[in-house]
Design a protein around this motif. Structure first.
Motif, mmCIF file in Angstrom:
data_model
loop_
_atom_site.group_PDB
_atom_site.id
_atom_site.type_symbol
_atom_site.label_atom_id
_atom_site.label_comp_id
_atom_site.label_asym_id
_atom_site.label_seq_id
_atom_site.Cartn_x
_atom_site.Cartn_y
_atom_site.Cartn_z
ATOM 1 N N TYR A 215 -23.209 90.421 101.613
ATOM 2 C CA TYR A 215 -23.312 91.499 100.632
ATOM 3 C C TYR A 215 -22.058 91.534 99.741
ATOM 4 O O TYR A 215 -22.152 91.583 98.511
ATOM 5 C CB TYR A 215 -23.497 92.824 101.374
ATOM 6 N N LYS A 216 -20.896 91.470 100.377
ATOM 7 C CA LYS A 216 -19.638 91.493 99.630
ATOM 8 C C LYS A 216 -19.501 90.252 98.737
ATOM 9 O O LYS A 216 -19.024 90.338 97.609
ATOM 10 C CB LYS A 216 -18.445 91.584 100.583
ATOM 11 N N ALA A 217 -19.929 89.108 99.243
ATOM 12 C CA ALA A 217 -19.869 87.874 98.448
ATOM 13 C C ALA A 217 -20.733 87.997 97.192
ATOM 14 O O ALA A 217 -20.317 87.598 96.100
ATOM 15 C CB ALA A 217 -20.318 86.684 99.292
ATOM 16 N N LEU A 218 -21.916 88.561 97.320
ATOM 17 C CA LEU A 218 -22.788 88.745 96.151
ATOM 18 C C LEU A 218 -22.179 89.718 95.150
ATOM 19 O O LEU A 218 -22.256 89.506 93.938
ATOM 20 C CB LEU A 218 -24.177 89.225 96.588
ATOM 21 N N ASP B 224 -26.643 87.610 85.706
ATOM 22 C CA ASP B 224 -26.697 88.584 84.620
ATOM 23 C C ASP B 224 -27.885 88.268 83.720
ATOM 24 O O ASP B 224 -28.038 87.136 83.265
ATOM 25 C CB ASP B 224 -25.412 88.530 83.782
ATOM 26 N N ARG B 225 -28.714 89.252 83.509
ATOM 27 C CA ARG B 225 -29.844 89.114 82.580
ATOM 28 C C ARG B 225 -29.449 89.752 81.258
ATOM 29 O O ARG B 225 -28.923 90.859 81.232
ATOM 30 C CB ARG B 225 -31.082 89.830 83.125
ATOM 31 N N LYS B 226 -29.715 89.071 80.170
ATOM 32 C CA LYS B 226 -29.400 89.593 78.851
ATOM 33 C C LYS B 226 -30.439 90.639 78.447
ATOM 34 O O LYS B 226 -31.576 90.604 78.924
ATOM 35 C CB LYS B 226 -29.399 88.462 77.823
ATOM 36 N N THR C 21 -29.470 90.762 88.561
ATOM 37 C CA THR C 21 -30.570 90.548 89.495
ATOM 38 C C THR C 21 -30.169 89.458 90.486
ATOM 39 O O THR C 21 -29.226 88.703 90.232
ATOM 40 C CB THR C 21 -31.860 90.167 88.739
ATOM 41 N N LEU C 22 -30.855 89.388 91.595
ATOM 42 C CA LEU C 22 -30.600 88.337 92.580
ATOM 43 C C LEU C 22 -31.586 87.202 92.365
ATOM 44 O O LEU C 22 -32.767 87.428 92.086
ATOM 45 C CB LEU C 22 -30.755 88.866 94.001
ATOM 46 N N VAL C 23 -31.086 85.988 92.510
ATOM 47 C CA VAL C 23 -31.910 84.805 92.340
ATOM 48 C C VAL C 23 -31.832 83.986 93.621
ATOM 49 O O VAL C 23 -30.741 83.677 94.101
ATOM 50 C CB VAL C 23 -31.420 83.955 91.150
ATOM 51 N N LEU C 24 -32.987 83.644 94.172
ATOM 52 C CA LEU C 24 -33.051 82.755 95.333
ATOM 53 C C LEU C 24 -33.584 81.418 94.851
ATOM 54 O O LEU C 24 -34.667 81.345 94.266
ATOM 55 C CB LEU C 24 -33.989 83.304 96.415
#
Length: 124
Positions: A43-46, A64-66, A86-89
């Protein structure tokens, strides 16, 4: 890809703790602490914009989404969508291969667009 396992129960902290107890003989408290340390660290790393690489699973990162202009599907009205994170996997090749069913091919969005463009050119 088929969504076949929608009714299965999610893999939870309890499953992880039970697995550590069974395989390593840990107490519930010890196993739970290990889980909490691992999740808190990720969590901290993200939050620090670091990429997390999980062997066999893939990588997770904050992106980062524009801002962009969208459209309300009901009214057709133009709507401005704010910038956001947002998070990307990104799945690993290992998990992509192992999730394939009966020769089904997994393609990225870029590969699908390229294939579509190529087929349009061939028709012309």
């Amino acid at each position: 890809m088929k969504a076949t396992n929608l009714n299965k129960t999610p893999y939870s902290k309890r499953d992880f703790v039970d697995k550590l107890r069974a395989e390593k003989g840990m107490s519930v408290r010890e196993a739970s602490e290990i889980y909490d340390i691992f999740i808190t660290d990720m969590y901290k790393a993200l939050l620090d914009d670091r990429k997390i690489i999980l062997y066999r699973i893939g990588s997770i990162r904050a992106m980062d989404r524009k801002p962009y202009s969208g459209r309300n599907p009901k009214t057709g009205e133009s709507v401005k969508v704010a910038a956001r994170k947002t998070l990307v996997l990104r799945p690993s090749e290992i998990i992509k291969r192992d999730l394939l069913e009966e020769g089904e091919v997994v393609q990225s969005a870029k590969a699908k667009k390229a294939k579509k463009a190529t087929s349009k050119l061939k028709k012309a």
